[in-house]
Enzyme design. Structure first.
Site, PDB file in Angstrom:
ATOM      1  N   TYR A 178       0.858  -1.181   0.000  1.00 60.99           N
ATOM      2  CA  TYR A 178       0.000   0.000   0.000  1.00 60.99           C
ATOM      3  C   TYR A 178       0.893   1.229   0.000  1.00 60.99           C
ATOM      4  CZ  TYR A 178      -4.013   2.945   1.127  1.00 60.99           C
ATOM      5  OH  TYR A 178      -5.004   3.898   1.062  1.00 60.99           O
ATOM      6  N   PHE A 182      -5.438   9.114  -4.099  1.00 58.00           N
ATOM      7  CA  PHE A 182      -4.259   8.494  -4.713  1.00 58.00           C
ATOM      8  C   PHE A 182      -3.961   7.219  -3.942  1.00 58.00           C
ATOM      9  CE2 PHE A 182       0.074   7.141  -4.394  1.00 58.00           C
ATOM     10  CZ  PHE A 182       0.577   7.248  -5.675  1.00 58.00           C
ATOM     11  N   GLU A 183      -3.801   6.124  -4.661  1.00 59.97           N
ATOM     12  CA  GLU A 183      -3.312   4.892  -4.031  1.00 59.97           C
ATOM     13  C   GLU A 183      -2.641   4.078  -5.113  1.00 59.97           C
ATOM     14  OE1 GLU A 183      -7.064   3.029  -2.798  1.00 59.97           O
ATOM     15  OE2 GLU A 183      -6.613   3.471  -0.714  1.00 59.97           O
ATOM     16  N   ILE A 184      -1.499   3.501  -4.776  1.00 66.46           N
ATOM     17  CA  ILE A 184      -0.997   2.376  -5.564  1.00 66.46           C
ATOM     18  C   ILE A 184      -0.969   1.233  -4.559  1.00 66.46           C
ATOM     19  CG2 ILE A 184       0.917   1.390  -6.895  1.00 66.46           C
ATOM     20  CD1 ILE A 184       1.752   4.245  -7.635  1.00 66.46           C
TER      21      ILE A 184
END
Ligand code: GDP
Ligand code: MN
Length: 348
Positions: free
Chosen positions: A178, A235-237
């Protein structure tokens, strides 16, 4: 509702776009955007930023999800801009509706009260479905099942610096699950009982709590109370298999049954953040300092002029939120014993 799904497999050159220039393998990854047809002209701005700064070099796919059918204009315009394949999915009604255990009258009363208190989105039903969907369902959409990694993109975001490496590969190579760029304190009125529900979960599922967790990021008294810190989830990767794991799903299910998505206005940001902080080991959560980002009203502009010049950044460093007292990012650095970037005091 698989019949409404639509896949656009075109090579970049089919669309008049240059082929990916970055050498090497690609990860099993996709961008993902939840949007309405009316979001088209704000999502295309985000797509341009992501393509210009990153994806034109990598050509990753992009999945668009909607509780309604995407119209032809939405599909046509976004497909022309994305260098990878685009896929369009309709969300099944069961994933975007009130569960039968929710008391409709109680939920309606809460919306009235929150409207009077002028709590942002407090009177909105669709915003609640959206938060619940992002908390518990997007990673289980049939179009997402093909992928292991996602990068979430919302309408109207900006990327301010060139990203010259594969951020997905960074996650894989460094065993991250995460990641975030901005963190802050949640608006308490939207989550008064989220921590009680979380404690109820940890009591019943102690096996899901990571040994080397980040409890200190989210609590100042060893788990007694929540300090409201969260990673900003627009925003997330992240790793989809983690979200699909028993640990995460048990957490989502227990929160869902507590009812706070409808009896309060729980956001997916604190839900994802608390889950990551408790169920992942510290070193599985990554701060992408080098992804310069804007989503109204906050900016992450990387600290350090040399980096910004080298990566052709166009953000104003004075607008960097990281070292602001409303940001939780300092806590993340301290908890992980990461030295703060040189010159951060000057940008506070
Ligand atoms: P904010 O960032 O919290 O102010 O909320 P947004 O309006 O940006 O919504 C978050 C995300 O969900 C964005 O990607 C929106 O496009 C999407 N979204 C919000 N409401 C709906 C909805 O009712 N239907 C669909 N399909 N998408 C939605
Ligand atoms: Mn948004």
């Amino acid at each position: 509702d698989v019949s409404s799904e639509h896949n656009n497999a075109q090579t970049p050159s089919d669309k008049g776009l240059p082929q990916a220039v970055a050498p090497g393998e690609r990860m099993n990854a996709t961008f993902v955007t939840l949007a309405r047809n009316s979001d088209l002209w704000d999502i295309v701005k985000s797509i341009r930023h992501v393509e210009d700064r990153f994806n034109r070099k990598y050509n990753y796919d992009w999945v668009f999800l909607n509780d309604d059918d995407f119209n032809d204009e939405f599909k046509k315009v976004t497909t022309a801009l994305v260098s990878g394949n685009t896929k369009y999915g309709k969300i099944p009604t069961e994933h975007w509706s009130f569960p039968d255990f929710i008391d409709q009258d109680r939920a309606a009363k809460v919306r009235e009260e929150m409207k009077e208190k002028k709590i942002i989105y407090g009177d909105s039903i669709s915003y609640r479905h959206m938060c619940r969907y992002e908390s518990g369902f997007f990673f289980r959409h049939s179009l997402m099942l093909d992928y292991e990694w996602y990068w979430r993109v919302e309408p109207g975001i900006e990327l301010y610096c060139d990203i010259n490496y594969d951020a997905f590969k960074y996650m894989v190579d460094n065993k991250k699950k995460y990641s975030f760029v901005i963190s802050l304190y949640e608006y308490v009125e939207t989550i008064p009982t989220l921590w009680d529900a979380t404690k109820n979960f940890t009591k019943h599922f102690p096996q899901h709590i990571a040994k080397d967790n980040s409890m200190r990021f989210i609590s100042d008294d060893d788990g007694e109370t929540y300090n409201h810190c969260h990673f900003w989830s627009n925003f997330e990767i992240g790793n989809l298999n983690w979200l699909r794991s028993d640990a995460y799903m048990d957490y989502f299910t227990s929160l869902d049954h507590a009812g706070g998505f409808f009896y309060e206005r729980w956001g997916d940001a604190p839900v994802h953040s608390i889950a990551a902080a408790l169920m992942l080991n510290k070193d599985e959560i990554h701060f992408f300092n080098d992804i310069a980002y804007y989503h109204v009203p906050f900016t992450h502009c990387p600290t350090g002029e040399a980096y910004r010049l080298e990566h052709k950044c166009h953000c104003n460093p004075k607008e960097n939120f990281d070292w602001n007292s409303y940001s939780c990012t300092s806590r993340y650095f301290e908890l992980n014993n990461i030295p703060k970037p040189q010159g951060y005091e000057k940008e506070q």
